[in-house]
Design a protein around this motif. Sequence first.
Motif, PDB file in Angstrom:
ATOM      1  N   ASP A 145     -49.986 -76.309  48.148  1.00 14.32           N
ATOM      2  CA  ASP A 145     -50.151 -76.906  49.471  1.00 14.32           C
ATOM      3  C   ASP A 145     -50.906 -75.869  50.311  1.00 14.32           C
ATOM      4  OD1 ASP A 145     -49.553 -78.417  51.901  1.00 14.32           O
ATOM      5  OD2 ASP A 145     -48.139 -76.790  52.309  1.00 14.32           O
ATOM      6  N   ASP A 193     -51.380 -75.911  54.433  1.00 16.73           N
ATOM      7  CA  ASP A 193     -50.782 -75.610  55.742  1.00 16.73           C
ATOM      8  C   ASP A 193     -49.362 -75.059  55.603  1.00 16.73           C
ATOM      9  OD1 ASP A 193     -53.032 -76.511  57.118  1.00 16.73           O
ATOM     10  OD2 ASP A 193     -52.243 -78.547  57.352  1.00 16.73           O
ATOM     11  N   ASP A 194     -49.133 -73.898  56.142  1.00 10.01           N
ATOM     12  CA  ASP A 194     -47.828 -73.233  56.160  1.00 10.01           C
ATOM     13  C   ASP A 194     -47.333 -72.820  54.776  1.00 10.01           C
ATOM     14  OD1 ASP A 194     -47.696 -73.369  58.972  1.00 10.01           O
ATOM     15  OD2 ASP A 194     -47.019 -75.442  58.849  1.00 10.01           O
ATOM     16  N   THR A 195     -48.238 -72.921  53.783  1.00  7.80           N
ATOM     17  CA  THR A 195     -47.955 -72.359  52.459  1.00  7.80           C
ATOM     18  C   THR A 195     -48.922 -71.201  52.214  1.00  7.80           C
ATOM     19  OG1 THR A 195     -47.114 -74.436  51.572  1.00  7.80           O
ATOM     20  CG2 THR A 195     -47.939 -72.824  49.975  1.00  7.80           C
ATOM     21  N   ASN A 208     -44.399 -75.653  51.148  1.00  9.35           N
ATOM     22  CA  ASN A 208     -43.376 -75.342  52.159  1.00  9.35           C
ATOM     23  C   ASN A 208     -42.599 -76.568  52.608  1.00  9.35           C
ATOM     24  OD1 ASN A 208     -45.712 -76.348  53.733  1.00  9.35           O
ATOM     25  ND2 ASN A 208     -44.358 -75.930  55.452  1.00  9.35           N
ATOM     26  N   ASP A 240     -44.097 -81.635  49.244  1.00  9.43           N
ATOM     27  CA  ASP A 240     -44.583 -80.783  48.148  1.00  9.43           C
ATOM     28  C   ASP A 240     -43.596 -80.678  46.986  1.00  9.43           C
ATOM     29  OD1 ASP A 240     -46.754 -80.077  49.859  1.00  9.43           O
ATOM     30  OD2 ASP A 240     -45.474 -78.576  50.825  1.00  9.43           O
TER      31      ASP A 240
HETATM   32 MG   LIG Z   1     -47.462 -77.471  54.280  1.00 12.03          MG
END
Ligand SMILES: [Mg+2]
Length: 230
Positions: free
Chosen positions: A8, A10-12, A174, A179
């Motif tokens: 993933d 975003d934010d991963t 995340n 995910d």
């Molecule tokens: Mg994400």
Amino acid sequence: MFDVLAFDADDTLWANEHLYIMKRERFIELLRPYADPDLIGKTLDETEITNLRYYGYGIKSFALSMVETAVSLTAGRVSGEAIQAILQFGKEMREHPVQLFAGVTAVLAEVGQTHTLMLITKGDLFEQESKIARSGIADCFRHIEVVSEKNAETYDSLLHNYGIAPSRFLMVGNSLRSDILPVVEIGGTAVYIPYATTWAHEHVSSHTDTTGYFELEQINQLPSLLKRLT
Ligand SMILES: [Mg+2]
């Protein structure tokens, strides 16, 4: 054990949610003369979730939800200047540099020596493609997929299209909802790396079953987990 490692974005791999949190705070400040801060935040969250079916994910959708919330909480009295400020919040988010998490580049280089790497991100195509290009790590991935939703059907069809057996597929992300759980559902393996903040929509209520996925504190721990699994 795995042929394909999918990530993933975003934010991963890079921080994203904090931009939304920052602008949400600015929006609450902007509307403070008209309504209670808690009500503003709650109304915006609800509007965003309702609007997913109209606009999908991303900054444009978020900006439209802020405009809609402002109009509704002020009974239509919100000023043109305030609307302009809201639209500017969206543009600032769009132009914010992509900040990779520590260790991401090294981890991708290491695991990329032994696995095919794939990026699977959900959201607005224009926005996600721009972030991927600006991230500087696009070349690490053999395949890049921007999808509008990440559910079991999405993963099923991606794996089918690429001819990947679920048992040879590992997804890192995340979000349990996007995910992890759908990948486990189709027989794949997932590595959950929680981010400090998770958007309300991505929360999974009372999830306790951790069968089928691994949890790490940070992406730097991924190479040693992979070694343990092979
Ligand atoms: Mg994400």
